[in-house]
Design an enzyme around this catalytic site. Structure first.
Site, PDB file in Angstrom:
ATOM      1  N   PHE A 139       0.853  -1.190   0.000  1.00 37.55           N
ATOM      2  CA  PHE A 139       0.000   0.000   0.000  1.00 37.55           C
ATOM      3  C   PHE A 139       0.885   1.234   0.000  1.00 37.55           C
ATOM      4  O   PHE A 139       1.739   1.395   0.870  1.00 37.55           O
ATOM      5  CB  PHE A 139      -0.932   0.049   1.214  1.00 37.55           C
ATOM      6  CG  PHE A 139      -1.850   1.243   1.176  1.00 37.55           C
ATOM      7  CD1 PHE A 139      -3.018   1.211   0.425  1.00 37.55           C
ATOM      8  CD2 PHE A 139      -1.521   2.418   1.828  1.00 37.55           C
ATOM      9  CE1 PHE A 139      -3.852   2.320   0.344  1.00 37.55           C
ATOM     10  CE2 PHE A 139      -2.347   3.545   1.754  1.00 37.55           C
ATOM     11  CZ  PHE A 139      -3.511   3.488   1.017  1.00 37.55           C
ATOM     12  N   ASP A 224       9.400   2.660   1.637  1.00 36.20           N
ATOM     13  CA  ASP A 224       8.257   3.399   2.159  1.00 36.20           C
ATOM     14  C   ASP A 224       8.183   3.163   3.660  1.00 36.20           C
ATOM     15  O   ASP A 224       7.840   2.074   4.115  1.00 36.20           O
ATOM     16  CB  ASP A 224       6.978   2.922   1.445  1.00 36.20           C
ATOM     17  CG  ASP A 224       5.735   3.683   1.903  1.00 36.20           C
ATOM     18  OD1 ASP A 224       5.809   4.390   2.936  1.00 36.20           O
ATOM     19  OD2 ASP A 224       4.693   3.566   1.229  1.00 36.20           O
ATOM     20  N   LYS A 253       2.682  10.007   8.129  1.00 36.50           N
ATOM     21  CA  LYS A 253       1.968   9.594   9.357  1.00 36.50           C
ATOM     22  C   LYS A 253       2.517  10.233  10.645  1.00 36.50           C
ATOM     23  O   LYS A 253       2.144  11.344  10.947  1.00 36.50           O
ATOM     24  CB  LYS A 253       1.879   8.076   9.418  1.00 36.50           C
ATOM     25  CG  LYS A 253       0.909   7.544   8.341  1.00 36.50           C
ATOM     26  CD  LYS A 253       0.383   6.158   8.579  1.00 36.50           C
ATOM     27  CE  LYS A 253      -0.836   5.859   7.729  1.00 36.50           C
ATOM     28  NZ  LYS A 253      -0.540   5.360   6.385  1.00 36.50           N
TER      29      LYS A 253
END
Ligand SMILES: *Cc1c(COP(=O)(O)O)cnc(C)c1O
Length: 397
Positions: A139, A224, A253
Site C-alpha cells: 500500500f 516506504d 503519518k
C-alpha cells in the site's frame, strides 16, 4: 446521544461517502485515551492509523503549534521560513541521508519518489520507458501514481489506466523480484514492514538481497517508511535494524503527529542526479506550521526517549498478544515488530471483533482481510497493554 446523532447525520449528508465509519464521534483526547461526544472513554490502539505517536494533549507539542499559529502558518516555497531548515536537518541527521522534500501527505511523498526515480534514469539514458518494480499486497496511497505501485486489484481496477511501466513481485521472495528486472528497471519500491497489507516485516535476507540487486544494476531502492517509520519499529526508521540504506525514503503519518506532513528523503547520489528547480513543487509543502510540528516531534522523541521506550515496551505487548493467540481458537498467529503488530483471525471477521472492542472502549483497526492491527501511540505503558488485553478478551468472549 442526540448531539452525536446530529453530527453523524450532518456528516453523512455532506461528506462524500467513501468510508464506512464506526458510529462514534471523537471529540478530545488525553494521553492514550480518547473521548467521544457522549463522554465515553476509549483506549486508543489505533493512533489515527499510526499517526499520533506522542499521545494526546502533550503540552510541549500543543504549545509549540499555538506559538507557530500566532507567528506564521504559511509562506509558500518562494521564500525561506524559520522551521524549514531545522526540520529537514533533523530528518537528515536521524537517517544519515542527504536531502528532504516536504509534502502534505504520504501519497504525495510516493509521487515525489516515483518522479525522482524516473528523472534519475532519464538523466542516464534519455529514454522514457523506465520500469518500477512494486510488491503484491503493498500500500502506497490513493493518488494515481501511488495507486499504480499499490499491489491491490480492488483499489486499482476502477481507475485504470494507471501509470505505465509498473511490474509486481512477491514480498519476501527475492527470486520473484529478480524475475521482473529488465534493463529498463529504474527503481524497486517496498514498505520495510508492509502495513495495510497485513503487517509483514521484510526478512533480512530479502531486504539485503533487494539492496544487492539494486547496487548491481544501478536501480534505486525506495523504502516506504510512512507507517513503520518514526520509531514505531523500535528504530527511528525500520531499515536501520537491517543496515540497508535506501536511495529514497518516504515518511509521513507520525512525522507531524497529526499535522498533515510527509516527506521524501534522498541519499547523496540521488539528490545530486534527479530533481532540479522546475521539476517539482508544492504550495503548502514544508510550510512553517507543518515543519514546526516536525521539529517538535523530533525534539520530544529525543526528550522522551521514544525509540528506547518502544524497544522496552514492545516485548511485553508481543508476549501478551502471543498468550492471547494461544488462548483463543479464532486467533491464528502474531507478526510484526515493535509497536506495529498484527494478529491473524480465522472463522470470524476482524470487523465484528473491532465493533465489539469499540463497545468495550477499545479502538483497534484491521489490516488486509483477516488481521487485527495494533498501532498504538508510542508512549503506551505496560498498564495500557494490560487494559487493551482485558478489553480485547471481553470482545472475543
Ligand atoms: C498511509 C500510507 C500511505 C499513504 O499516506 P497518506 O498520508 O494516506 O496519503 C503510503 N504508504 C504507506 C506504507 C502507508 O501506510
Amino acid at each position: 446521544m442526540e448531539k452525536t446523532a446530529n453530527l453523524i447525520n450532518q456528516t453523512e449528508a455532506n461528506v462524500l461517502h467513501t468510508y464506512n465509519r464506526f458510529q462514534i464521534c471523537l471529540e478530545k483526547g488525553q494521553g492514550t485515551h480518547l473521548y467521544d461526544t457522549d463522554g465515553k472513554e476509549y483506549l486508543d490502539f489505533a493512533a489515527g492509523i499510526a499517526v499520533f505517536a506522542l499521545g494526546y494533549g502533550n503540552e510541549a507539542y500543543n504549545n509549540a503549534l499555538k506559538d507557530q499559529v500566532d507567528k506564521l502558518i504559511h509562506t509558500s516555497n518562494l521564500f525561506y521560513n524559520v522551521p524549514l531548515g531545522e526540520a529537514a536537518e533533523k530528518i537528515t541527521k536521524a537517517s544519515g541521508m542527504d536531502k528532504v522534500f516536504f509534502t502534505n501527505s504520504g501519497t504525495e511523498a510516493i509521487e515525489g519518489a516515483i518522479k525522482v526515480a524516473r528523472k534519475y534514469a532519464y538523466l542516464k539514458d534519455g529514454s522514457n520507458d523506465h520500469e518500477i518494480i512494486a510488491m503484491n499486497h503493498s500500500f502506497h496511497g490513493r493518488s494515481l501514481g501511488a495507486l499504480s505501485v499499490t499491489g491491490n486489484a480492488h483499489y486499482q481496477d476502477p481507475f485504470k489506466p494507471l501509470i505505465g511501466g509498473i511490474k509486481f513481485a512477491d514480498f519476501n521472495d527475492l527470486d520473484s523480484v529478480k524475475a521482473q528486472i529488465t534493463e529498463k528497471t529504474c527503481a524497486i519500491i517496498l514498505e520495510t514492514i508492509q502495513g495495510e497489507g497485513g503487517i509483514y516485516p521484510a526478512t533480512e535476507e530479502f531486504l539485503k538481497g533487494v539492496k544487492a540487486l539494486c547496487e548491481e544494476n544501478d536501480i534505486l531502492l525506495i523504502l516506504d517508511e510512512i507507517q513503520c517509520g518514526m520509531g514505531r519499529s523500535g528504530y527511528m526508521f525500520a531499515w536501520q535494524k537491517y543496515g540497508v540504506e535506501p536511495d529514497v525514503m518516504t515518511v509521513a503519518k507520525a512525522l507531524g503527529c497529526g499535522v498533515p506532513v510527509g516527506a521524501f528523503v534522498l541519499n547523496k547520489k540521488t539528490a545530486e542526479k534527479s530533481l532540479v528547480p522546475g521539476d517539482h513543487g508544492t504550495t503548502y509543502g514544508g510550510n512553517p506550521l507543518a515543519t514546526r510540528a516536525v521539529c517538535t516531534v523530533f525534539d520530544l522523541f529525543e526528550e522522551l526517549k521514544i525509540v528506547e521506550h518502544v524497544q522496552q515496551v514492545a516485548p511485553y505487548l508481543e508476549k501478551k498478544l502471543d498468550e492471547l493467540v494461544a488462548d483463543y481458537d479464532c486467533l491464528v498467529s502474531r507478526r510484526g515488530q515493535g509497536l506495529i503488530q498484527g494478529v491473524v483471525v480465522k472463522d470470524r471477521k476482524p470487523g465484528e471483533i473491532i465493533n465489539k472492542a469499540i463497545e468495550n472502549g477499545l479502538l483497534i483497526i484491521s489490516a488486509g482481510s483477516d488481521v487485527l492491527r495494533f498501532v498504538p501511540p508510542l508512549i503506551i505503558t505496560e498498564k495500557d497493554v494490560d487494559e487493551m488485553i482485558e478489553k480485547l478478551k471481553k470482545s472475543l468472549d
